[in-house]
Enzyme design. Structure first.
Site, PDB file in Angstrom:
ATOM      1  N   CYS A   1      -2.729  26.300  32.403  1.00 40.27           N
ATOM      2  CA  CYS A   1      -2.324  25.084  31.690  1.00 40.27           C
ATOM      3  C   CYS A   1      -1.051  25.360  30.900  1.00 40.27           C
ATOM      4  O   CYS A   1      -0.535  26.476  30.883  1.00 40.27           O
ATOM      5  CB  CYS A   1      -3.433  24.595  30.755  1.00 40.27           C
ATOM      6  SG  CYS A   1      -3.810  25.756  29.436  1.00 40.27           S
TER       7      CYS A   1
ATOM      8  N   CYS B   1      -0.877  28.285  28.513  1.00 38.91           N
ATOM      9  CA  CYS B   1      -0.561  29.588  29.111  1.00 38.91           C
ATOM     10  C   CYS B   1       0.948  29.787  29.165  1.00 38.91           C
ATOM     11  O   CYS B   1       1.458  30.887  28.949  1.00 38.91           O
ATOM     12  CB  CYS B   1      -1.132  29.685  30.528  1.00 38.91           C
ATOM     13  SG  CYS B   1      -2.912  29.508  30.639  1.00 38.91           S
TER      14      CYS B   1
ATOM     15  N   CYS C   1       6.315  59.000  50.210  1.00 40.80           N
ATOM     16  CA  CYS C   1       5.930  59.370  48.837  1.00 40.80           C
ATOM     17  C   CYS C   1       7.070  59.041  47.879  1.00 40.80           C
ATOM     18  O   CYS C   1       8.148  58.598  48.297  1.00 40.80           O
ATOM     19  CB  CYS C   1       5.591  60.852  48.750  1.00 40.80           C
ATOM     20  SG  CYS C   1       6.994  61.906  49.160  1.00 40.80           S
TER      21      CYS C   1
ATOM     22  N   CYS D   1      10.452  60.570  48.605  1.00 32.55           N
ATOM     23  CA  CYS D   1      11.236  59.836  49.610  1.00 32.55           C
ATOM     24  C   CYS D   1      12.018  58.705  48.948  1.00 32.55           C
ATOM     25  O   CYS D   1      13.186  58.456  49.274  1.00 32.55           O
ATOM     26  CB  CYS D   1      10.322  59.242  50.681  1.00 32.55           C
ATOM     27  SG  CYS D   1       9.368  60.443  51.608  1.00 32.55           S
TER      28      CYS D   1
ATOM     29  N   ASP E   1      37.488  11.431  41.605  1.00 26.52           N
ATOM     30  CA  ASP E   1      38.832  11.924  41.883  1.00 26.52           C
ATOM     31  C   ASP E   1      39.326  11.161  43.118  1.00 26.52           C
ATOM     32  O   ASP E   1      38.526  10.824  43.994  1.00 26.52           O
ATOM     33  CB  ASP E   1      38.783  13.427  42.162  1.00 26.52           C
ATOM     34  CG  ASP E   1      40.160  13.981  42.466  1.00 26.52           C
ATOM     35  OD1 ASP E   1      41.080  13.717  41.693  1.00 26.52           O
ATOM     36  OD2 ASP E   1      40.301  14.675  43.500  1.00 26.52           O
TER      37      ASP E   1
ATOM     38  N   ASP F   1      35.935  17.557  44.489  1.00 26.78           N
ATOM     39  CA  ASP F   1      35.709  18.447  45.629  1.00 26.78           C
ATOM     40  C   ASP F   1      35.112  19.784  45.221  1.00 26.78           C
ATOM     41  O   ASP F   1      34.836  20.627  46.070  1.00 26.78           O
ATOM     42  CB  ASP F   1      37.005  18.662  46.422  1.00 26.78           C
ATOM     43  CG  ASP F   1      38.104  19.308  45.583  1.00 26.78           C
ATOM     44  OD1 ASP F   1      37.795  19.850  44.511  1.00 26.78           O
ATOM     45  OD2 ASP F   1      39.270  19.275  46.014  1.00 26.78           O
TER      46      ASP F   1
ATOM     47  N   ASP G   1      38.714  20.477  41.080  1.00 28.05           N
ATOM     48  CA  ASP G   1      38.239  19.685  39.939  1.00 28.05           C
ATOM     49  C   ASP G   1      37.219  20.437  39.084  1.00 28.05           C
ATOM     50  O   ASP G   1      36.521  19.819  38.283  1.00 28.05           O
ATOM     51  CB  ASP G   1      37.602  18.382  40.449  1.00 28.05           C
ATOM     52  CG  ASP G   1      38.565  17.577  41.300  1.00 28.05           C
ATOM     53  OD1 ASP G   1      39.706  17.382  40.861  1.00 28.05           O
ATOM     54  OD2 ASP G   1      38.173  17.161  42.403  1.00 28.05           O
TER      55      ASP G   1
END
Length: 822
Positions: free
Chosen positions: A15, A18, A92, A95, A510, A709, A713
């Site tokens: 809710c 939270c 592991c 690595c 524009d 664009d 702008d």
């Protein structure tokens, strides 16, 4: 103050209370600047200082608060990018360290993070770096297997977790429903003749046995949530459900095993095992429906992702082979046949076809593709076969960018939501206080008080209160609205942009490239009496073919349309600011403006008056003279787009003011404005002064949207209340704009504003329902109607009402999916 950003996928929030707990808990961490949590998307976006804290500390804090972190994604810093690859052969932690060190040695790499469990390595790097090929090289040299670039659009651990949650809820609901039906039958023993012969105490014991798993297993999440909240010295919706159901359960247990406690006080005990079981089951049903509906709010993104093919047909060493999409490398040549989907972004190398790009742009008409044309991942090849060279892979593709933008929008908060969050943060304690007050009134202050009636009213108050509806009101609507926009080529930055767009009063366009096509084209051709238009145009095209003047291309295009090829030109001379002179087929020609003709003192034949008239229509005139007289005139103009007038009319019908801003002179600007039905013109405004004009409108009380664009702008787009970048194509990461329109179609502007209006309307409906429901439901549950109408609200009905309230909010948001933008 350096800031890094990480987005966490948080599970277990139930809710709006939270949401507040997670936000406040994270913001209490040293080094965390801000934390924003979205209940509907279950995401927490955290801005933090990496020098003070790290992601591991942040995720640990979330877990301390009683929630789970399913997945997280860290955003790179300014100017940095991320590439994720899959690595095989790691076994592991050693690595992991070895691979990280190898990846960090690549030129341009800033940082590498390897996840052993997923086999993924994420490399943060600058824009100029050695590339994926270098990553492949160092991984292989280190002794591990490079499995390709990981595409975030191909996997979704959050969706996997959501499906698992729905499956668990469904199982628990089915068990709860079956047991509740049996418990109800036992509670109403006198209704069922076949149960009448069983002693009442035996029935009560059976009810206790059947109710216990419903309360503590089926409803286990409510109790675990309440305990987590209690550890944080706070309360939430779980607290209300747990206290309400537990009250009914414990009272009924005491009445079953220690009835003398009640009979000794002259009270006839009643049991409410059926109430406890049904409360849990009905609220769980609400959670199940809510989880399913929340999943549907993100259907737009799922549909986009579902369009992407899983494999690509790559040509390597002259051989075709099908490989997983994530194994495609930049520079690979890929073959696409008719009816197949394009696996990644690239440029056509050979062949031609038409491609359906509707999933990206919303445009239903296929787009022609030939050598040099760009193609995009997940779009559908229609007719021909072609090969293309991959230029963007994985997270770089247009589709991945759109998904990222939409996900960020769906995770954002609208300002109106913060009001609901603040109410929700104090909601549960207030409801608990009302529940206790209800119990006191009904047990001590009314005539003929009974413990069972006081208890039932107490339970009803706790059960009917629903902070969920308040928490879901805004984010679910934002999710559906932004998703619908994305499916139609409208990318909305988030809830704040939606809310601002809802308040717009003025739209400023524009002119060049936005209202107009941005490229001059020939609009009129006039020739003197006795001069054939074909011969006239051929001569002009011949001169302009060697000219570098910007308007020359418009005339050459007109020549191509008329299938005219230029003749050889002699003695060409460019006359700066005036035009050009040249000899074509032995005839001398002057091609230029009115000043050139006046300077050369040629005979005008009335073309000077025609030129003045056309100039009043915002057209540029090119006069052509030979043998001392003007023989013709060509008018060139940057024409308004076909949809401009319709768009302006639609915006006016919506009650909005429409203005145009341009650097052109007043006369030219007014001609274009009149053509598209715009009343307010801001003319002769230099690019750097557009910002001041926007501010002037805002100072006058207007809420302003600027449509441009997205590149030239950018300052004005950022200054306006809403910046709308139009025609962005697949370059969707337009930082300055609040709304990005992929299509270069002005009709998308009113469509985007209509979508914002409709989304905000749904949000307000949701919030009204959430507050109205609680304002009405809690007093009814407390028994205020009893003195007037003799009505009490059973906890079972309270549970059903509470379950349906949050579902109704999500369902109302889902109605947006049927909204027509056109």
């Amino acid at each position: 103050m350096a800031s890094n950003q990480v987005t966490l996928n948080v599970r277990g929030m139930t809710c709006a209370a939270c949401v507040r707990r997670v936000e406040q808990g994270l913001e209490s961490l040293g080094g965390v600047h801000t934390a924003a949590v979205n209940f509907a998307t279950e995401k927490a976006t955290v801005m933090y200082d990496r020098a003070v804290t790290d992601v591991e500390t942040i995720t640990a804090k979330v877990k301390d608060l009683g929630y789970d972190v399913v997945d997280w994604e860290e955003s790179p810093g300014a100017g940095l990018q991320k590439t994720t690859i899959s690595v095989g052969g790691m076994t592991c932690a050693a690595c992991v360290r070895r691979v990280e060190s190898a990846l960090e040695s690549v030129d341009g790499a800033v940082e590498a993070a390897v996840n052993l469990s997923t086999g993924k390595a994420t490399v943060t790097h600058g824009p100029d770096w050695a590339g994926v090929e270098a990553l492949q090289k160092v991984v292989s040299e280190t002794g591990y297997e490079f499995l390709g670039v990981s595409d975030p659009t191909l996997e979704d651990p959050v969706e996997t977790a959501r499906k698992k949650e729905v499956a668990e809820l469904r199982t628990k609901f089915v068990v709860g429903a079956i047991l509740s039906a049996v418990i109800f039958a036992g509670s109403m023993q006198h209704w069922f003749p076949f149960l009448k012969s069983i002693p009442r105490q035996t029935i009560l014991f059976c009810l206790f046995v059947l109710t216990t798993p419903v309360v503590f297993w089926v409803g286990g999440q409510f109790f675990s949530g309440a305990i987590k909240a209690a550890r944080q010295k706070t309360t939430d919706m779980n607290t209300l459900v747990a206290v309400g159901a537990l009250s009914a359960y414990l009272y009924s247990t005491l009445a079953t095993f220690l009835p003398q406690l009640f009979t000794g006080a002259g009270v006839v005990p009643h049991v409410y095992f059926d109430g406890a079981a049904m409360i849990i089951t009905l609220i769980l049903l609400g959670r199940l429906l809510e989880a399913k509906a929340k999943g549907r709010t993100s259907m737009a993104i799922k549909r986009l992702l579902g369009l992407k093919p899983k494999t690509a047909r790559v040509i390597r060493d002259g051989k075709e082979e099908d490989i997983p999409v994530e194994a495609v490398m930049k520079g690979d040549t890929i073959l696409v046949r008719p009816g197949e989907k394009i696996p990644t972004d690239g440029v056509v190398a050979s062949g031609s076809s038409s491609v359906d790009e509707a999933m990206l742009t919303g445009e239903s008409i296929p787009v022609a593709k030939e050598t040099g044309s760009e193609v995009f991942a997940a779009t559908l090849n229609k007719t021909g076969s072609f090969t293309f060279r991959a230029t963007k892979v994985g997270a770089e593709t247009a589709l991945a960018q759109i998904v990222r933008l939409v996900e960020e929008a769906q995770g954002s908060k609208a300002p109106i939501q913060r009001v609901a969050d603040r109410v929700a943060s104090i909601f549960v304690p207030v409801v608990l206080a009302i529940g206790i007050l209800t119990f006191i009134i009904w047990y001590f202050l009314v005539p003929n008080p009974t413990f069972s009636r006081a208890l039932l009213n107490f339970v009803s108050v706790l059960i009917i209160a629903c902070p969920c509806a308040m928490g879901l009101a805004t984010p679910t609507a934002v999710m559906v609205g932004t998703g619908l926009g994305a499916e139609n080529g409208i990318l909305i930055k988030g809830g704040e942009s939606l809310e601002k767009a809802y308040k717009l009063t003025t739209i400023v366009f524009d002119k060049t490239g936005t209202l107009t096509k941005g490229e001059p084209e020939v609009t009129d051709v006039f020739t003197a009496e006795g001069i054939a238009e074909h011969d006239f145009l051929k001569a002009v095209v011949s001169v302009e073919a060697v000219s570098e003047h910007p308007l020359a291309q418009a005339i050459l295009e007109k020549g191509r349309q008329n299938q005219l090829s230029p003749d050889p030109v002699e003695d060409f001379e460019a006359l700066s600011g005036l035009g050009a002179r040249a000899v074509v087929n032995g005839n001398p020609y002057l091609v230029g403006n009115l000043r050139l003709m006046e300077k050369e003192a040629v005979k005008m034949n009335g073309f000077d008056q025609r030129a003045h008239r056309l100039a009043g229509e915002a057209k540029t005139c090119i006069l052509v003279a030979t043998e001392g007289r003007v023989v013709g005139l060509i008018a060139v103009s940057d024409m308004p787009k076909a949809s401009a007038r319709e768009t302006v009319s639609n915006l006016k019908e919506m009650g909005l003011r429409v203005a145009m801003i341009t650097g052109d002179n007043e006369k030219t600007a007014r001609a274009v404005a009149d053509a598209v039905n715009i009343d307010q013109v801001l003319a002769e405004v230099l690019p750097g002064d557009k910002v001041d004009e926007i501010k002037r409108l805002q100072a006058g009380g207007q809420v302003v949207a600027m449509v441009g664009d997205g590149i030239n702008d950018a300052p004005a787009l950022s200054t306006a209340d809403i910046g709308i970048a139009i025609g962005a194509g697949t370059d969707v990461a337009v930082e300055a704009s609040d709304i990005t329109l992929i299509k270069d179609d002005l009709r998308s502007v009113p469509a985007a504003i209509r979508l914002s209006f409709q989304t905000m309307r749904v949000i307000k409906q949701n919030l009204f329902w959430a507050f109205f429901y609680n304002s009405l439901g809690i007093p009814v549950a407390a028994g205020v109607l009893y003195p007037f109408f003799g009505i009490f609200l059973s906890p079972v009905f309270a549970a059903a009402a509470m379950a349906m309230s949050s579902v109704s909010v999500v369902t109302n948001s889902l109605r947006l999916r049927k909204f027509r933008l056109a």
